[in-house]
Design a protein around this motif. Structure first.
Motif: not given
Length: 385
Positions: A166-180, A240-246
């Motif tokens: 299973l490959l799960i994508r959490f869009p909220d964890l996607l951050t720019s690799t620049k300026h972190q 989804m019930n936690q308000g986290i998209k996947s």
């Protein structure tokens, strides 16, 4: 486990908020590596050395203080982990006054150290898994024999057992690799660790799990009847019930390192198709896509060339026309059901289909033209961004 200054400090930070006594923590060399009295740090504690020699508690009374170098009146007890003395804890004060408190403190510190050791062990295991997984998913360097040997040795994987990826994508964890900055990196790592822990709690049967270097998390589970779908649905619903998209892509069930890799590639492809062909539940098994997966294997330039033969650049369908066709296909070309789902009159539907026919030269009411239009719409989503 060795008691270092860092370990002692982290323990005392928690304890000194709760007590008024002076507390010292000594390592196995009798050196005070942690103290609520900073002036005593790094001194040799004679009482601690005697604890190691006798393997018993040492009580130092006021009249005996001169006989113990670097010590003050108090109680000194061995810190024991798995029946091995790894350090000593001392509480300053008259022994008769502080003995009960010291005994409670000894047990508390031992529990804290065991928790630290368990945490460190889990972190070590997670690092081993993470390194193995990153090698396993590498897009070009896939060394099957080494991966299998490392998986057996470090992760105790049984490659004879089938697994589903299973490959799960959490869009909220996607951050720019620049300026972190460091805070962003630490916060992202913390979120990933928390979600990994939650996933392992939700699915106790997980074979291995790890976050990749982006917002994707890979999970391997042993398949049973409908197990992969049930697992994916429960994960998606929980977050989804936690308000986290996947979004979750699911591969087939295979054994052997090559089979595991195949399942991962299928899960990747399914997740990519979910991005282009969204589903309401955000979950898709590779088998759900049917012939679309075949188009996915065709070179992009070939697909674009085929598309241009029938729909050149000057011929474009608007969003309403595309949506009408998608609903028509979803209802197996049934005009009545399609009109009802679109909330329009059947004549309006026929008018829309006729306008599509005039614009493209392909009649959606004709089966062969409808099939060709369906293929063209799939190609458009796969290749045109």
């Amino acid at each position: 486990m060795r008691i270092t200054s860092e370990v002692a400090h982290s323990i005392l930070v928690k304890l000194k908020k709760l007590v008024n006594y002076n507390i010292n923590i000594m390592n196995s060399d009798g050196v005070i590596v942690g103290s609520t009295d900073s002036s005593r740090l790094h001194q040799i504690h004679q009482g601690a050395l005697m604890v190691f020699d006798t393997k018993k508690a040492i009580f130092i009374y006021s009249e005996d203080e001169a006989h113990f170098t670097g010590a003050k009146p108090g109680v000194n007890l061995p810190i024991e982990i798995q029946q091995k003395i790894i350090g000593c804890i001392g509480v300053t004060g008259e022994p008769n006054d502080v003995i009960q408190f010291a005994q409670i403190l000894k047990v508390t510190v031992e529990v804290m150290l065991q928790e630290m050791e368990l945490f460190n062990q889990l972190q070590y295991e997670n690092k081993l898994t993470e390194k193995w997984v990153l090698d396993f998913v590498h897009p070009t360097h896939f060394h099957a024999s080494k991966l299998e040997a490392d998986g057996l040795h470090y992760l105790n994987l049984n490659f004879e057992i089938k697994i589903t990826i299973l490959l799960i994508r959490f869009p909220d964890l996607l951050t720019s690799t620049k300026h972190q900055d460091m805070d962003e990196v630490v916060n992202s790592r913390k979120k990933k660790d928390e979600r990994l822990h939650l996933l392992k709690t939700l699915l106790p049967s997980i074979v291995f799990a790890s976050f990749l270097e982006d917002d994707n998390c890979i999970i391997a589970i042993p398949p049973t009847k409908n197990n992969y779908q049930t697992a994916a649905d429960s994960i998606h619903t929980y977050f989804m019930n936690q308000g986290i998209k996947s979004k979750i892509g699911i591969g087939g069930s295979y054994n052997g390192i090559e089979g595991y890799r195949k399942s991962y590639v299928e899960a990747c492809n399914s997740l990519k198709l979910l991005e282009k062909f969204p589903k309401t539940n955000g979950v898709a098994h590779i088998s759900d896509w049917g012939i679309i997966t075949l188009f996915q294997q065709v070179p992009e330039e070939t697909l674009k060339g085929f598309y241009a033969q029938y729909l050149p650049e000057e011929v474009t369908l608007n969003e309403e026309q595309i949506h009408t066709l998608e609903v028509l296909y979803a209802n197996a070309l049934n005009m009545k059901v399609t009109a009802e789902e679109l909330h329009i009159h059947r004549n309006t539907l026929l008018y829309r289909l006729d306008s599509i026919s005039k614009k493209t030269g392909l009649d959606p009411k004709n089966f062969h033209d409808a099939l060709l239009l369906r293929v063209l719409l799939v190609i458009k989503k796969l290749t045109f961004r």
